[in-house]
Structures are given as C-alpha cells and as structure tokens.
Design a protein around this motif. Structure first.
Motif: not given
Lengths: 112, 115
Positions: B35, B37, B40-43, B45, B88, B90, B108, B111
């Motif tokens: 994912y 991210q 300021g936004q959601g992950p 896919f 980020l 994930l 985790p 970044r």
C-alpha cells in the motif's frame, strides 16, 4: 465496496468516551463493517468488526443500527495513547481479495 | 513471534532514481500486499502477491512493480521516481488472499522521500 464518510477530525479529553460515526448508505447485504487504528509512522491495526447490532471487545464497541447505513465506534475512557487516525471500512469479508479500501479516516486528538 | 518487518525504515531519493523496498511477512503467512500512503490520506492498494504470483493490482503506473520470493518475502520496485511518489509504503501480510480483514497485519512502513 461501499463508500464511507467519516468526520475528518475529533477532539476529546482523557477519561471521556469517544464516539466516531461512519456513514455507509450503500452498504450491501454481505458487507461487514471494520475499523482500523493507525498511529503516526505505523501501519493500520485492526480494532473491531461487526455486521449488525453491537459488538464489543477489550478495546472498543461497535454499534450498528438496524438499517446498517451507519455505524459508531465507541472508545471508552480514552487516554493520550488513543490519539490516532481511525478508519472505517465496509466490504464483503467472505470474498475479500486482500484489497482493503481506506478513506481519509478520522483523526482523534486526546488532550490531557 | 515477529510481526511484519520492512526495510529500510527511511529512504531519500532524487527524481528519476529507482528504489527497492523490502517486506518480510509473519512466519506462516503466504500473502503479501503493498500500500502507498500519502501524507494526510488513507493507504491505497498497490499490489497483492500470493505464492509468488500477482493476485491483484491497484491503479498505479507501470513504474511500480513487485515480486515475491520462495520464502514469501517481497520487494516493491519503483522506477523513474517522481516527487509525488513520496509516501509511506506499507506491507501487509496474511495467511492467504482470502483472509478476512482482521487477519491482515501491517508492517511499520518505509518512509520514502523524493527530492
């Protein structure tokens, strides 16, 4: 997957109960409601999942009304460590392909 | 048991460069998802891999690629980096692609900063 709408942010104080509501008007019959928690610079973590009525675990409660068009995540007696982003997801978990669809989430700030 | 591990933790690259991110799933988990991210936004896919084969792909350009190894670890590669790739990244692991939402575990993250 059904689209979800949550408040962008919420503030609370330590010891209070926090309720975060998520709207999902187009939820399908087979869809479940799942909530994730994410701390800064960490991956999301599963909190709770439900289909209808009320679900409770050691972390939170999830209230789902009969029409299932919304749901409320309830965090009892929050502490500073509950400051995080909370995501509401809606989808058919029985046919999950591993693709989770996240919205913007709700940023909860707990103050002392 | 160790959770999902990702490396490196942080990475700084310049535009046009290539980057490789790594993920080790929880022991026994055979499915890995990636994912992105943005702040300021959601992950969002990107990919899912199971048994070394791609099982799902999100709406990302061909500059993004991934692979899974026999030990079920995975690499995400991004070529010709753009400033907008700063995010980020994930990794999530699960027993299999059909695992329910409560059976997917995230690492985790890495970044990535593109200058």
């Amino acid at each position: 997957l059904a689209k979800t709408t949550q408040p962008i942010s919420m503030d609370s104080y330590e010891g209070q109960e926090v309720n975060i509501t998520c709207s999902h008007n187009n939820i399908a019959t087979n869809d479940y409601i799942t909530w994730y928690q994410q701390f800064p610079s960490q991956g999301p973590r599963f909190i709770i999942q439900g289909y209808k009525t009320k679900v409770t675990n050691e972390v939170a409660s999830l209230f789902i009304p009969a029409d299932r068009k919304s749901s409320t995540l309830s965090l009892p007696r929050v502490s500073l460590s509950d400051t995080a982003v909370y995501y509401c997801l809606v989808g058919d978990v029985s046919s999950n392909t591993g693709k989770l669809i996240f919205g913007q989430g709700t940023t909860l700030q707990v103050k002392p | 048991d160790a959770g999902v591990t990702q490396s490196p933790t942080h990475l700084i690259k310049t535009r046009g460069q290539q980057v490789t991110l790594r993920c080790s799933p929880i022991s026994g988990h055979k499915s890995v998802s990636w994912y992105q991210q943005v702040l300021g936004q959601g992950p969002q896919f990107i990919f899912q891999y199971y048994e070394k084969e791609e099982r799902g792909r999100g709406n990302f350009p061909d500059r993004f690629s991934a692979r899974q190894f026999p030990n079920y670890s995975s690499e995400l590669n991004v070529n010709a980096l753009l400033l907008g790739d700063s995010a980020l990244y994930l990794c999530a692991s699960s027993l299999d692609p059909g695992s329910s939402y409560n059976e997917q575990f995230f690492g985790p993250g890495t970044r990535l900063t593109v200058l």
